[in-house]
Design a protein around this motif. Structure first.
Motif, PDB file in Angstrom:
ATOM      1  N   LEU A   5       0.824  -1.203   0.000  1.00 44.96           N
ATOM      2  CA  LEU A   5       0.000   0.000   0.000  1.00 44.96           C
ATOM      3  C   LEU A   5       0.861   1.257   0.000  1.00 44.96           C
ATOM      4  O   LEU A   5       1.791   1.374   0.784  1.00 44.96           O
ATOM      5  CB  LEU A   5      -0.889  -0.017   1.246  1.00 44.96           C
ATOM      6  N   THR A   6       0.557   2.187  -0.894  1.00 37.81           N
ATOM      7  CA  THR A   6       1.314   3.433  -0.952  1.00 37.81           C
ATOM      8  C   THR A   6       0.448   4.646  -0.632  1.00 37.81           C
ATOM      9  O   THR A   6       0.967   5.738  -0.480  1.00 37.81           O
ATOM     10  CB  THR A   6       1.942   3.627  -2.342  1.00 37.81           C
ATOM     11  N   GLU A   7      -0.861   4.474  -0.553  1.00 37.76           N
ATOM     12  CA  GLU A   7      -1.745   5.593  -0.281  1.00 37.76           C
ATOM     13  C   GLU A   7      -1.636   6.020   1.170  1.00 37.76           C
ATOM     14  O   GLU A   7      -1.204   5.276   2.021  1.00 37.76           O
ATOM     15  CB  GLU A   7      -3.212   5.220  -0.593  1.00 37.76           C
ATOM     16  N   ARG A   8      -2.052   7.246   1.384  1.00 41.90           N
ATOM     17  CA  ARG A   8      -2.109   7.786   2.742  1.00 41.90           C
ATOM     18  C   ARG A   8      -3.549   8.124   3.071  1.00 41.90           C
ATOM     19  O   ARG A   8      -4.363   8.379   2.194  1.00 41.90           O
ATOM     20  CB  ARG A   8      -1.253   9.052   2.844  1.00 41.90           C
ATOM     21  N   ILE A   9      -3.835   8.140   4.338  1.00 44.25           N
ATOM     22  CA  ILE A   9      -5.155   8.531   4.825  1.00 44.25           C
ATOM     23  C   ILE A   9      -4.971   9.775   5.676  1.00 44.25           C
ATOM     24  O   ILE A   9      -4.121   9.809   6.568  1.00 44.25           O
ATOM     25  CB  ILE A   9      -5.791   7.409   5.673  1.00 44.25           C
ATOM     26  N   PHE A  37      -2.669  -1.503   8.665  1.00 48.18           N
ATOM     27  CA  PHE A  37      -2.379  -0.258   7.951  1.00 48.18           C
ATOM     28  C   PHE A  37      -1.227   0.443   8.660  1.00 48.18           C
ATOM     29  O   PHE A  37      -1.299   0.713   9.856  1.00 48.18           O
ATOM     30  CB  PHE A  37      -3.606   0.661   7.912  1.00 48.18           C
ATOM     31  N   PRO A  38      -0.152   0.758   7.939  1.00 48.35           N
ATOM     32  CA  PRO A  38       1.013   1.379   8.584  1.00 48.35           C
ATOM     33  C   PRO A  38       0.695   2.770   9.137  1.00 48.35           C
ATOM     34  O   PRO A  38       0.177   3.624   8.427  1.00 48.35           O
ATOM     35  CB  PRO A  38       2.047   1.484   7.459  1.00 48.35           C
ATOM     36  N   THR A  39       1.014   2.988  10.416  1.00 48.37           N
ATOM     37  CA  THR A  39       0.709   4.280  11.032  1.00 48.37           C
ATOM     38  C   THR A  39       1.467   5.418  10.354  1.00 48.37           C
ATOM     39  O   THR A  39       0.993   6.553  10.346  1.00 48.37           O
ATOM     40  CB  THR A  39       1.038   4.271  12.537  1.00 48.37           C
ATOM     41  N   PHE A  44      -2.446  13.098  10.490  1.00 47.11           N
ATOM     42  CA  PHE A  44      -3.374  13.884  11.291  1.00 47.11           C
ATOM     43  C   PHE A  44      -3.243  15.329  10.837  1.00 47.11           C
ATOM     44  O   PHE A  44      -2.167  15.915  10.886  1.00 47.11           O
ATOM     45  CB  PHE A  44      -3.093  13.737  12.790  1.00 47.11           C
ATOM     46  N   GLU A  45      -4.365  15.877  10.390  1.00 47.38           N
ATOM     47  CA  GLU A  45      -4.367  17.176   9.725  1.00 47.38           C
ATOM     48  C   GLU A  45      -5.255  18.149  10.486  1.00 47.38           C
ATOM     49  O   GLU A  45      -6.416  17.871  10.741  1.00 47.38           O
ATOM     50  CB  GLU A  45      -4.901  16.957   8.310  1.00 47.38           C
TER      51      GLU A  45
END
Length: 179
Positions: A5-9, A37-39, A44-45
């Motif tokens: 996985l390369t996407e970010r949340i 899912f990698p932290t 955090f925005e």
């Protein structure tokens, strides 16, 4: 496979609603672990547009998120209340320049000077910059010429919403009887 996985949340939060950052992020940490899912791919925005009652407290919150392995971002930077003082207290991973600064930057000497100053500060602090609200090729070209490679806005795509799962299916209701 989640390992590739390369996407970010991005998770937006309201700083004035956070009383104990370690408690508020517990659910996020548990969900990330449960789903593998990698932290370090979770951002955090905080929006700079919200009036921050206590700037040092916001810096404390952001430091705690960093300590837990999350990325941090300041959204709408340049439009709000904390401004450069927040950068003096905390260095986020990402700064998203507010679209009000981006709008018409190609034709405004004052906007160009402010944008260049912010870009220099971010570069010196090792902060990644995203130009928000890019609507024209001229705005894009200005930021490209200044070394900004991450941009978002209508020039690239309009917001697109699609349902991954129909709401009726999530609730177990028959769509013909939902309502």
């Amino acid at each position: 496979d989640i390992s590739v996985l390369t996407e970010r949340i991005s998770i937006n939060f309201l700083p004035n609603a956070v009383y104990k950052p370690e408690v508020c992020i517990r659910t996020t940490l548990e969900a990330a672990r449960t789903h593998g899912f990698p932290t370090e791919r979770i951002i955090f925005e905080v929006t700079e547009g919200e009036r921050v009652e206590d700037g040092p407290w916001l810096a404390t919150i952001l430091r705690e998120y960093t300590r837990c392995g999350f990325l941090t971002a300041i959204d709408d930077f340049g439009a709000g209340y904390a401004g450069l003082t927040l950068l003096a207290d905390f260095t986020p991973d990402i700064v998203k320049l507010d679209m009000a600064l981006v709008r018409g930057v190609d034709a405004s000497k004052s906007r160009q000077a402010i944008a260049r100053g912010m870009l220099r500060i971010c570069e010196e602090l090792g902060i990644q910059v995203i130009a928000e609200g890019v609507e024209t090729a001229a705005e894009r070209d200005f930021f490209l010429s200044e070394g900004v490679t991450l941009m978002q806005g209508y020039l690239f795509a309009r917001p697109a919403f699609r349902a991954l799962t129909p709401a009726a299916a999530m609730s177990g209701l028959d769509p013909a009887h939902a309502g």
